[in-house]
Design an enzyme around this catalytic site. Structure first.
Site, mmCIF file in Angstrom:
data_model
loop_
_atom_site.group_PDB
_atom_site.id
_atom_site.type_symbol
_atom_site.label_atom_id
_atom_site.label_comp_id
_atom_site.label_asym_id
_atom_site.label_seq_id
_atom_site.Cartn_x
_atom_site.Cartn_y
_atom_site.Cartn_z
ATOM 1 N N CYS A 1 0.837 -1.202 0.000
ATOM 2 C CA CYS A 1 0.000 0.000 0.000
ATOM 3 C C CYS A 1 0.868 1.247 0.000
ATOM 4 C CB CYS A 1 -0.907 0.006 1.226
ATOM 5 S SG CYS A 1 -1.934 1.500 1.364
ATOM 6 N N CYS B 1 -0.399 5.530 7.403
ATOM 7 C CA CYS B 1 -1.724 5.037 7.786
ATOM 8 C C CYS B 1 -1.601 4.042 8.938
ATOM 9 C CB CYS B 1 -2.417 4.378 6.596
ATOM 10 S SG CYS B 1 -4.065 3.752 6.975
ATOM 11 N N CYS C 1 -2.683 -0.584 8.917
ATOM 12 C CA CYS C 1 -1.832 -1.777 8.780
ATOM 13 C C CYS C 1 -0.433 -1.444 9.270
ATOM 14 C CB CYS C 1 -1.791 -2.241 7.322
ATOM 15 S SG CYS C 1 -3.394 -2.728 6.648
ATOM 16 N N GLN D 1 -17.289 -11.362 11.636
ATOM 17 C CA GLN D 1 -15.894 -11.611 11.310
ATOM 18 C C GLN D 1 -15.674 -11.103 9.890
ATOM 19 O OE1 GLN D 1 -13.727 -12.467 13.396
ATOM 20 N NE2 GLN D 1 -14.808 -13.554 15.015
ATOM 21 N N ASN E 1 -22.774 -17.161 14.183
ATOM 22 C CA ASN E 1 -21.673 -17.603 13.322
ATOM 23 C C ASN E 1 -21.211 -19.019 13.660
ATOM 24 O OD1 ASN E 1 -19.582 -16.947 11.267
ATOM 25 N ND2 ASN E 1 -18.169 -17.094 12.992
ATOM 26 N N GLU F 1 -25.689 -14.039 24.107
ATOM 27 C CA GLU F 1 -25.013 -12.833 23.612
ATOM 28 C C GLU F 1 -25.445 -11.641 24.456
ATOM 29 O OE1 GLU F 1 -23.206 -9.851 22.036
ATOM 30 O OE2 GLU F 1 -22.737 -11.839 21.256
ATOM 31 N N ASP G 1 -26.267 -10.607 30.338
ATOM 32 C CA ASP G 1 -25.016 -9.964 30.728
ATOM 33 C C ASP G 1 -24.049 -11.043 31.184
ATOM 34 O OD1 ASP G 1 -22.947 -8.504 31.751
ATOM 35 O OD2 ASP G 1 -24.181 -7.209 33.018
ATOM 36 N N CYS H 1 -9.307 -12.951 20.442
ATOM 37 C CA CYS H 1 -8.717 -11.872 19.654
ATOM 38 C C CYS H 1 -7.676 -11.111 20.465
ATOM 39 C CB CYS H 1 -9.801 -10.924 19.131
ATOM 40 S SG CYS H 1 -10.802 -10.156 20.419
#
Length: 468
Positions: free
Chosen positions: A98, A104, A107, A301, A335, A351, A378, A425
């Site tokens: 890029c 930026c 990334c 995702q 998902n 959820e 919750d 994550c």
């Protein structure tokens, strides 16, 4: 309720913060530009060097390199810097794909080959597990990899009008947050977006400039499903009829779905084109003959290719049997829940966001799946006595946000599930929660990384725990 925000790499800034370190608390940076040798990566995938007895975290530098640095922050225990010149390059260094990569903030690792990126992330995962949970997986899974460009199906472009320091007319800046700053980087393209979405950026710029209320547009979101791409225009004041028609014409010309988001934010987002049909995009999970619908602002995702691999791997690892009752926590719009339901006797999906459980029910109905139940709850509270939690579970899947699931794992042992699969994550919170699961009598059997966000510092991983 737990947050369901996507990683922040493509969320625009809300204020200007030129020249300030995002961590704060530092004195004015030194003007020195020393040469340093990068020893290794930190858990944030930043280069680590030593200079004059002090640790320096260096952006844009790879292990084994000798670089010249410019300080961005000087602190009591460590300094921060950016590499301005590579004097001895690593064999893992590449030319960024890029043209905006140097400034930026979307990334941070484009200067590193994709193979080296995933190797580094795997090492970070293993180091975090070893350091904070004193655990090593019995098997390190091969990394899940895919396309490293054109993968990102959702992004938010910030919009700002900035006057030059020398004075004069303000110019439009359209793009993503800069590295180490809340300013925006003006971009003409974004190679990690699908090609058709990246090609829209210059045309979006022209469309904004033609609007009477151009200064009231704060950002534009792009969401690409399997068949259609949507734009969400965030406007801080009502659009004039002329501006509304301009955006309608733009959407029709480029065959886009158009959503407008008014002064009240997400609660006031509505689809205006096409006029007929549901306000949904979709993505497919072909291995399970499933299609899931989502609103452009739903959490999903965003790497469809890796998501398909991840869901298949999750069901393989969890080894769901036809008689099993399965619990899917932080289930989102289904998902994992719906694929699990194709294998299990019953699945309960829980959820924190009611809107996502509603979407999950829609998806179950649309796919003809009737052995699932969805519950909004919750998950920071003890749910073990909740009606939906009665009856026990044979297997459990967790897919929490970045802050992990400590409250959940502290109470999860009472279900006595045979296996727990943790999708993470954030390796730091995974390691913390791994230590708790080990105390609950579970063994870390397998773990590995997934290249969900190539060229970024985000480390996505999957871990299987089984009852000892």
């Amino acid at each position: 309720m737990p947050s369901r925000k996507p990683p922040s790499i493509f969320r625009n800034a809300t204020r200007r913060n030129a020249g300030k370190s995002p961590q704060g608390g530092s004195k004015k940076p030194s003007k020195a530009t020393p040469e340093v040798e990068i020893q290794r990566f930190s858990h944030e995938v930043r280069g680590i060097a030593r200079h004059q007895g002090k640790t320096v975290f260096v952006d844009n530098a790879l292990p084994g390199e000798t670089v010249r640095i410019r300080y961005t922050a000087n602190r009591a225990k460590f300094d921060e810097a950016v590499a301005t010149e590579v004097l001895t390059a690593s064999p893992d260094r590449q030319t960024p794909p890029c043209p905006h990569a140097e400034v930026c903030g979307g990334c941070a690792l484009q200067q590193m080959t994709p193979a080296a990126q995933i190797d580094a992330k795997q090492q970070i995962l293993l180091d975090q597990l070893s350091r904070f949970a004193r655990a090593t997986p019995e098997q390190v899974l091969p990394p899940l990899t895919g396309s490293t460009l054109g993968y990102r199906r959702k992004a938010r472009l910030g919009v700002r009008f900035v006057k030059p320091k020398s004075g004069g007319k303000a110019s439009l800046v359209l793009g993503f947050r800069e590295k180490g700053s809340n300013d925006l980087t003006d971009v003409e393209q974004c190679p990690v977006l699908p090609a058709e979405a990246s090609a829209l950026i210059p045309q979006l710029r022209e469309a904004i400039l033609q609007c009477e209320g151009r200064r009231n547009i704060s950002h534009i979101e792009i969401a690409a499903g399997e068949d259609h791409t949507a734009l969400v225009i965030r406007h801080l004041q009502p659009l004039s009829e002329e501006d509304r028609e301009r955006w309608l014409d733009f959407a029709k010309q480029h065959q886009l779905h158009l959503y407008l988001q008014g002064e009240q934010g997400d609660a006031n987002t509505h689809k205006v084109w096409p006029e007929s049909g549901p306000a949904r995009l979709n993505y497919a999970l072909p291995a399970f003959d499933l299609t899931l619908n989502f609103h452009p602002q739903d959490f999903i995702q965003v790497n469809f290719e890796i998501n398909r691999q991840m869901v298949s791997l999750a069901l393989e690892l969890l080894d769901v049997q036809p008689e099993d009752r399965v619990l899917d926590l932080f289930c989102g719009l289904g998902n994992f829940t719906l694929p699990l339901a194709t294998r299990a006797r019953e699945v309960v999906g829980v959820e924190g966001l009611f809107s996502l459980t509603e979407r999950a029910r829609e998806n179950a109905s649309a796919n003809g799946i009737d052995n699932v139940r969805f519950q909004a709850a919750d998950l920071t509270e003890d749910f073990s006595r909740s009606p939906w939690a009665r009856g026990g579970f044979d297997r459990i899947l967790l897919d929490p946000p970045r802050n992990g699931a400590l409250e959940v794992v502290r109470n999860i042992g009472q279900f006595n599930a045979k296996a727990i699969l943790y999708i993470s994550c954030n390796p730091a919170t995974l390691a913390r929660d791994t230590a708790e699961l080990i105390q609950q009598g579970y063994v870390l059997r397998k773990a590995g990384v997934m290249d969900m966000f190539p060229h970024t510092t985000h480390v996505e991983s999957i871990a299987l725990f089984e009852k000892a």
